[in-house]
Design a protein around this motif. Structure first.
Motif, short mmCIF file in Angstrom:
data_model
loop_
_atom_site.label_atom_id
_atom_site.label_comp_id
_atom_site.label_asym_id
_atom_site.label_seq_id
_atom_site.Cartn_x
_atom_site.Cartn_y
_atom_site.Cartn_z
N PRO A 110 26.29 -77.71 -57.27
CA PRO A 110 25.72 -76.53 -56.61
C PRO A 110 26.69 -75.36 -56.61
CG PRO A 110 26.37 -78.17 -54.99
CD PRO A 110 26.56 -78.80 -56.32
N LYS A 111 26.14 -74.18 -56.69
CA LYS A 111 26.91 -72.93 -56.69
C LYS A 111 26.62 -72.17 -55.39
CE LYS A 111 27.22 -73.89 -61.16
NZ LYS A 111 27.28 -75.30 -61.35
N GLY A 112 27.38 -71.10 -55.17
CA GLY A 112 27.15 -70.26 -54.01
C GLY A 112 27.21 -68.79 -54.38
N GLU A 113 26.68 -67.95 -53.51
CA GLU A 113 26.74 -66.51 -53.72
C GLU A 113 26.69 -65.77 -52.40
OE1 GLU A 113 22.10 -65.45 -54.75
OE2 GLU A 113 23.42 -65.97 -56.42
N ALA A 114 27.30 -64.60 -52.40
CA ALA A 114 27.30 -63.70 -51.25
C ALA A 114 26.57 -62.44 -51.68
CB ALA A 114 28.72 -63.38 -50.81
N VAL A 115 25.44 -62.15 -51.05
CA VAL A 115 24.62 -61.00 -51.42
C VAL A 115 24.71 -59.96 -50.30
CG1 VAL A 115 22.34 -60.20 -52.10
CG2 VAL A 115 23.07 -62.53 -52.69
N GLU A 116 25.21 -58.78 -50.65
CA GLU A 116 25.32 -57.70 -49.68
C GLU A 116 23.96 -57.04 -49.48
OE1 GLU A 116 28.51 -54.98 -50.66
OE2 GLU A 116 29.73 -56.63 -51.41
N ALA A 117 23.76 -56.38 -48.36
CA ALA A 117 22.51 -55.67 -48.08
C ALA A 117 22.23 -54.62 -49.15
CB ALA A 117 22.56 -55.04 -46.70
N SER A 163 31.27 -72.88 -57.29
CA SER A 163 31.00 -74.05 -56.45
C SER A 163 30.81 -73.61 -55.01
CB SER A 163 32.16 -75.06 -56.53
OG SER A 163 33.29 -74.55 -55.85
N VAL A 164 30.18 -74.48 -54.24
CA VAL A 164 30.02 -74.22 -52.82
C VAL A 164 31.39 -74.15 -52.15
CG1 VAL A 164 29.07 -75.14 -50.67
CG2 VAL A 164 27.72 -75.24 -52.77
N SER A 222 25.10 -79.23 -51.23
CA SER A 222 24.32 -78.51 -50.22
C SER A 222 22.85 -78.94 -50.27
CB SER A 222 24.44 -77.00 -50.44
OG SER A 222 24.33 -76.68 -51.81
N PHE A 223 22.26 -79.07 -49.07
CA PHE A 223 20.88 -79.53 -48.94
C PHE A 223 20.16 -78.74 -47.85
CE2 PHE A 223 23.20 -83.06 -50.67
CZ PHE A 223 22.32 -83.64 -51.58
N ALA A 224 18.88 -78.48 -48.06
CA ALA A 224 18.06 -77.86 -47.02
C ALA A 224 17.62 -78.91 -46.00
CB ALA A 224 16.83 -77.19 -47.64
#
Length: 184
Positions: free
Chosen positions: A57-64, A73-74, A135-137
């Motif tokens: 799993p990967k991650g991202e930070a999205v600004e407004a 990676s997470v 990561s899991f929901a």
């Protein structure tokens, strides 16, 4: 019946007009930006590796504003987020839901709010940075992976730099990129 004198009606109209104009100057609350798909040429914001070539799993930070920082990676996303200068940024963090994704090719249609996810820490699966967080929901899916592949289930606020450091050097005996991992 209540009558407003002509002069009073003008004052009332002026007051209402001013209140309406003042409301126009209030900044609108920005809605959180949605997740952004990963592309073949995306590089990790932390390490510079090409993200699409790595498992897990990967991650991202999205600004407004729509600006995006992507992570291979997470774990890399957590390391970035836990730095004091990043904690006050107006970003929404997303991770892949591994309940609905294949380990070697996470599905960008299933990016979830990172702060609401369940994380398996210390499994035998390898990601971009060696041992990684899955990561899991869904809590039950995370518990199922932890039972099958080892590790423990933690929530967002239970993960700190100490856990990441122990995980990164403790399970495989060394730090660094492993390159690839497989899930069965």
């Amino acid at each position: 019946m209540f009558l407003i004198p002509t002069g009073g009606l003008r004052h009332l109209t002026a007051i209402l007009l001013c209140l309406g104009l003042a409301a126009c100057n209030e900044p609108a609350a920005e809605a959180p930006a949605g997740p952004v798909a990963f592309h073949p040429d995306d590089e990790c914001h932390v390490c510079g590796m090409v993200i699409s070539e790595l498992p897990g799993p990967k991650g991202e930070a999205v600004e407004a504003s729509g600006a995006v920082k992507k992570f291979c990676s997470v774990q890399e996303m957590f390391v970035w987020w836990l730095q004091p200068e990043n904690r006050n940024l107006n970003v929404t963090l997303y991770v892949h839901d591994m309940t609905r994704s294949e380990w070697n090719h996470p599905d960008d249609r299933h990016l979830i709010d990172a702060k609401k996810a369940y994380y398996v820490v210390g499994s035998d699966l390898k990601g971009a940075m060696g041992v990684t967080l899955a990561s899991f929901a869904d809590r039950l899916a995370a518990e199922g992976m932890a039972t099958a592949r080892g590790g423990q289930v933690l929530r967002w606020d239970e993960i700190g730099l100490e856990q990441l450091q122990m995980m990164h050097t403790g399970n495989d005996g060394h730090a660094g990129h492993s390159g690839h991992g497989t899930a069965h």
